[in-house]
Design a protein around this motif. Structure first.
Motif, PDB file in Angstrom:
ATOM      1  N   ALA A   8      67.425  59.828  10.249  1.00  0.00           N
ATOM      2  CA  ALA A   8      68.079  60.669  10.746  1.00  0.00           C
ATOM      3  C   ALA A   8      69.452  60.324  11.512  1.00  0.00           C
ATOM      4  O   ALA A   8      70.971  59.759  11.215  1.00  0.00           O
ATOM      5  CB  ALA A   8      67.682  61.915  11.337  1.00  0.00           C
ATOM      6  N   GLY A   9      68.990  59.221  12.206  1.00  0.00           N
ATOM      7  CA  GLY A   9      69.583  58.524  13.703  1.00  0.00           C
ATOM      8  C   GLY A   9      70.195  56.851  12.679  1.00  0.00           C
ATOM      9  O   GLY A   9      71.712  57.473  13.041  1.00  0.00           O
ATOM     10  N   GLU A  10      69.751  57.186  11.560  1.00  0.00           N
ATOM     11  CA  GLU A  10      69.814  55.860  10.924  1.00  0.00           C
ATOM     12  C   GLU A  10      71.164  56.275   9.919  1.00  0.00           C
ATOM     13  O   GLU A  10      71.877  55.407   9.656  1.00  0.00           O
ATOM     14  CB  GLU A  10      68.986  55.162  10.351  1.00  0.00           C
ATOM     15  CG  GLU A  10      67.821  54.319  11.860  1.00  0.00           C
ATOM     16  CD  GLU A  10      68.286  53.200  12.106  1.00  0.00           C
ATOM     17  OE1 GLU A  10      68.257  51.620  10.919  1.00  0.00           O
ATOM     18  OE2 GLU A  10      69.276  53.505  12.898  1.00  0.00           O
ATOM     19  N   LEU A  11      71.073  57.219   9.537  1.00  0.00           N
ATOM     20  CA  LEU A  11      72.197  57.658   8.899  1.00  0.00           C
ATOM     21  C   LEU A  11      73.259  57.951   9.018  1.00  0.00           C
ATOM     22  O   LEU A  11      74.467  57.888   8.177  1.00  0.00           O
ATOM     23  CB  LEU A  11      71.380  58.718   7.558  1.00  0.00           C
ATOM     24  CG  LEU A  11      70.045  58.232   6.711  1.00  0.00           C
ATOM     25  CD1 LEU A  11      69.562  60.033   6.463  1.00  0.00           C
ATOM     26  CD2 LEU A  11      70.590  57.718   5.451  1.00  0.00           C
ATOM     27  N   VAL A  40      73.305  55.592  17.989  1.00  0.00           N
ATOM     28  CA  VAL A  40      72.531  56.977  17.492  1.00  0.00           C
ATOM     29  C   VAL A  40      71.948  57.799  17.935  1.00  0.00           C
ATOM     30  O   VAL A  40      71.356  56.639  18.358  1.00  0.00           O
ATOM     31  CB  VAL A  40      73.236  57.102  15.998  1.00  0.00           C
ATOM     32  CG1 VAL A  40      72.998  59.006  15.701  1.00  0.00           C
ATOM     33  CG2 VAL A  40      74.625  56.737  15.478  1.00  0.00           C
ATOM     34  N   GLU A  41      72.020  58.817  18.930  1.00  0.00           N
ATOM     35  CA  GLU A  41      70.586  59.325  19.689  1.00  0.00           C
ATOM     36  C   GLU A  41      71.292  60.863  18.700  1.00  0.00           C
ATOM     37  O   GLU A  41      71.171  60.959  18.691  1.00  0.00           O
ATOM     38  CB  GLU A  41      70.694  59.366  21.030  1.00  0.00           C
ATOM     39  CG  GLU A  41      69.408  59.249  21.483  1.00  0.00           C
ATOM     40  CD  GLU A  41      69.847  59.907  23.499  1.00  0.00           C
ATOM     41  OE1 GLU A  41      69.137  59.838  23.908  1.00  0.00           O
ATOM     42  OE2 GLU A  41      70.737  59.935  23.810  1.00  0.00           O
ATOM     43  N   ILE A  42      69.230  60.692  18.592  1.00  0.00           N
ATOM     44  CA  ILE A  42      69.027  62.452  18.178  1.00  0.00           C
ATOM     45  C   ILE A  42      68.710  63.043  19.323  1.00  0.00           C
ATOM     46  O   ILE A  42      67.487  62.872  19.177  1.00  0.00           O
ATOM     47  CB  ILE A  42      67.630  61.945  17.210  1.00  0.00           C
ATOM     48  CG1 ILE A  42      68.001  61.529  15.548  1.00  0.00           C
ATOM     49  CG2 ILE A  42      67.423  63.560  16.595  1.00  0.00           C
ATOM     50  CD1 ILE A  42      69.556  62.091  15.312  1.00  0.00           C
ATOM     51  N   GLU A  43      68.819  64.264  19.700  1.00  0.00           N
ATOM     52  CA  GLU A  43      68.522  64.440  21.176  1.00  0.00           C
ATOM     53  C   GLU A  43      68.418  65.958  20.397  1.00  0.00           C
ATOM     54  O   GLU A  43      67.217  66.674  21.119  1.00  0.00           O
ATOM     55  CB  GLU A  43      69.552  65.483  21.445  1.00  0.00           C
ATOM     56  CG  GLU A  43      70.686  64.095  22.201  1.00  0.00           C
ATOM     57  CD  GLU A  43      72.117  64.810  23.381  1.00  0.00           C
ATOM     58  OE1 GLU A  43      72.129  65.884  22.756  1.00  0.00           O
ATOM     59  OE2 GLU A  43      72.113  64.244  24.315  1.00  0.00           O
ATOM     60  N   ARG A  44      68.651  66.979  19.145  1.00  0.00           N
ATOM     61  CA  ARG A  44      67.955  68.103  18.328  1.00  0.00           C
ATOM     62  C   ARG A  44      67.077  67.603  17.234  1.00  0.00           C
ATOM     63  O   ARG A  44      67.910  66.958  16.491  1.00  0.00           O
ATOM     64  CB  ARG A  44      68.885  68.758  18.518  1.00  0.00           C
ATOM     65  CG  ARG A  44      67.894  70.418  17.594  1.00  0.00           C
ATOM     66  CD  ARG A  44      68.832  71.667  18.005  1.00  0.00           C
ATOM     67  NE  ARG A  44      68.266  73.070  17.881  1.00  0.00           N
ATOM     68  CZ  ARG A  44      68.777  73.555  17.659  1.00  0.00           C
ATOM     69  NH1 ARG A  44      69.636  73.854  17.016  1.00  0.00           N
ATOM     70  NH2 ARG A  44      68.142  75.135  17.044  1.00  0.00           N
ATOM     71  N   VAL A  72      73.946  62.449  18.915  1.00  0.00           N
ATOM     72  CA  VAL A  72      74.555  61.964  19.731  1.00  0.00           C
ATOM     73  C   VAL A  72      75.427  60.216  19.470  1.00  0.00           C
ATOM     74  O   VAL A  72      74.297  59.094  19.260  1.00  0.00           O
ATOM     75  CB  VAL A  72      74.465  61.674  21.509  1.00  0.00           C
ATOM     76  CG1 VAL A  72      75.444  61.127  22.263  1.00  0.00           C
ATOM     77  CG2 VAL A  72      74.568  63.201  21.745  1.00  0.00           C
ATOM     78  N   ILE A  73      76.872  60.136  18.929  1.00  0.00           N
ATOM     79  CA  ILE A  73      76.689  58.877  18.881  1.00  0.00           C
ATOM     80  C   ILE A  73      77.593  58.187  20.216  1.00  0.00           C
ATOM     81  O   ILE A  73      78.706  59.301  20.676  1.00  0.00           O
ATOM     82  CB  ILE A  73      78.599  58.661  17.542  1.00  0.00           C
ATOM     83  CG1 ILE A  73      77.684  58.963  16.397  1.00  0.00           C
ATOM     84  CG2 ILE A  73      79.066  57.342  17.399  1.00  0.00           C
ATOM     85  CD1 ILE A  73      78.306  59.627  15.611  1.00  0.00           C
ATOM     86  N   TRP A  74      77.087  57.043  20.496  1.00  0.00           N
ATOM     87  CA  TRP A  74      76.980  56.535  21.967  1.00  0.00           C
ATOM     88  C   TRP A  74      78.185  55.073  21.645  1.00  0.00           C
ATOM     89  O   TRP A  74      78.408  54.359  21.318  1.00  0.00           O
ATOM     90  CB  TRP A  74      76.290  56.059  22.794  1.00  0.00           C
ATOM     91  CG  TRP A  74      75.607  57.347  23.193  1.00  0.00           C
ATOM     92  CD1 TRP A  74      73.831  57.865  22.619  1.00  0.00           C
ATOM     93  CD2 TRP A  74      75.423  57.309  24.495  1.00  0.00           C
ATOM     94  NE1 TRP A  74      73.696  58.516  23.367  1.00  0.00           N
ATOM     95  CE2 TRP A  74      74.178  58.619  24.888  1.00  0.00           C
ATOM     96  CE3 TRP A  74      76.452  57.510  25.927  1.00  0.00           C
ATOM     97  CZ2 TRP A  74      73.973  59.618  26.033  1.00  0.00           C
ATOM     98  CZ3 TRP A  74      76.153  58.176  26.035  1.00  0.00           C
ATOM     99  CH2 TRP A  74      75.300  59.890  27.137  1.00  0.00           C
TER     100      TRP A  74
END
Length: 313
Positions: A205-208, A227-231, A249-251
């Motif tokens: 999901a983060g990669e997409l 990108v970090e998946i928080e949930r 979250v997009i850093w």
């Protein structure tokens, strides 16, 4: 004496300089999108496995090729290439050669440069069979240049086989699979036939989301984003449908970059989220509710601690 053909199984590293189509080739062989793609070099930042399972065919036994997709090998020069992120990516690419049975060296049809030489030298020193995959042959306007090019590339370089292909159009892959399986040991499959990667849906999901950042932003900005998946929660809706609730979250590294990612009135962030959600639903086979935020962490791409926190190994 005849009998049922033996099953072949093994690991194969996919190596090459940036932007030659390694991830597109991996996806084509697996038959599903597990590696993100864009026209930007160094889109792939992580090492991940693509599991390609093949039934027995007339010219080869049943087999399983565990493809190790890697970041592009590149010279350590320039602002990005000198960063901690760049060093992590090069380590990931070189580390993919540990304990593999063979390698696919992917190059672009009609082009060989010093980074291709770097990749070849790394593979030569690893002492494993190397299949040369000459990708993007569909882009050659004059096909007569292909054979002289192959002859030049093969001069003083040893390959187990050479295969011109178009990974995007899936041309030339059957012959490639046959030759790769022949290099693998007789062994049972390492993964179930319905498995396509070792990575979790959370990671994918983060990669997409990051794929959309690479595709929609300018030439430089994508390299300052991660990108970090928080949930990542699975639910059953009142209509008894499976739903994934994902918070991403997009850093970025500066406030000015945050404004660019969000776009005027939030339009770009909305488009990034919308296209990411469609890709997730296609890959995961479930409805997805995706929320996205943009936050700033200065200098994260050159900070080893931050890289580890964001899952870069």
């Amino acid at each position: 004496m005849t009998g049922t053909p033996s099953h072949r199984s093994g690991s194969v590293a996919v190596i090459g300089r940036p932007n030659v189509g390694k991830s597109t080739l991996t996806n084509a062989l697996v038959g599903a999108k597990i590696s993100i793609t864009s026209n930007r070099p160094q889109t792939t930042r992580h090492r991940l496995l693509g599991i390609a399972t093949f039934p027995a065919a007339k010219d080869h036994p049943a087999g399983q090729i565990v493809l190790v997709d890697t970041p592009g090998l590149h010279k350590q020069q320039g602002k990005f290439s000198a960063s901690a992120m760049s060093r992590v990516m090069n380590r990931a690419a070189r580390g993919a050669l540990e304990d593999v049975d063979a390698a696919l060296m992917v190059i672009e049809a009609g082009r060989w440069d010093e980074e291709d030489t770097l990749a070849f030298n790394v593979l030569r020193d690893a002492g494993i069979p190397v299949v040369l995959v000459v990708n993007k042959i569909d882009r050659l306007k004059d096909k007569t240049v292909l054979f002289p090019f192959l002859a030049e590339v093969g001069k003083d370089r040893e390959f187990a086989a050479v295969h011109p292909v178009s990974a995007l159009k899936r041309n030339g892959l059957e012959a490639l699979v046959k030759d790769v399986l022949a290099l693998l040991p007789e062994a049972p499959p390492m993964f179930g036939e319905d498995e396509i990667t070792d990575r979790s849906e959370r990671f994918l999901a983060g990669e997409l989301v990051r794929e959309q950042l690479m595709r929609q932003l300018g030439a430089e900005l994508p390299y300052a984003t991660t990108v970090e998946i928080e949930r990542f929660a699975e639910e059953i809706t009142p209509k008894q449908e499976e739903l994934l609730r994902i918070g991403a979250v997009i850093w970025v590294e500066r406030e000015s970059q945050k404004a660019i990612v969000i776009g005027k009135g939030g339009t770009r962030l909305k488009e990034i989220g919308s296209k990411s959600r469609v890709q997730m639903e296609h890959l995961f086979g479930r409805k997805v509710f995706l929320e996205t935020w943009v936050r700033v962490r200065e200098g994260w791409s050159d900070d080893e601690t931050a890289l580890k926190a964001f899952g870069y190994e």
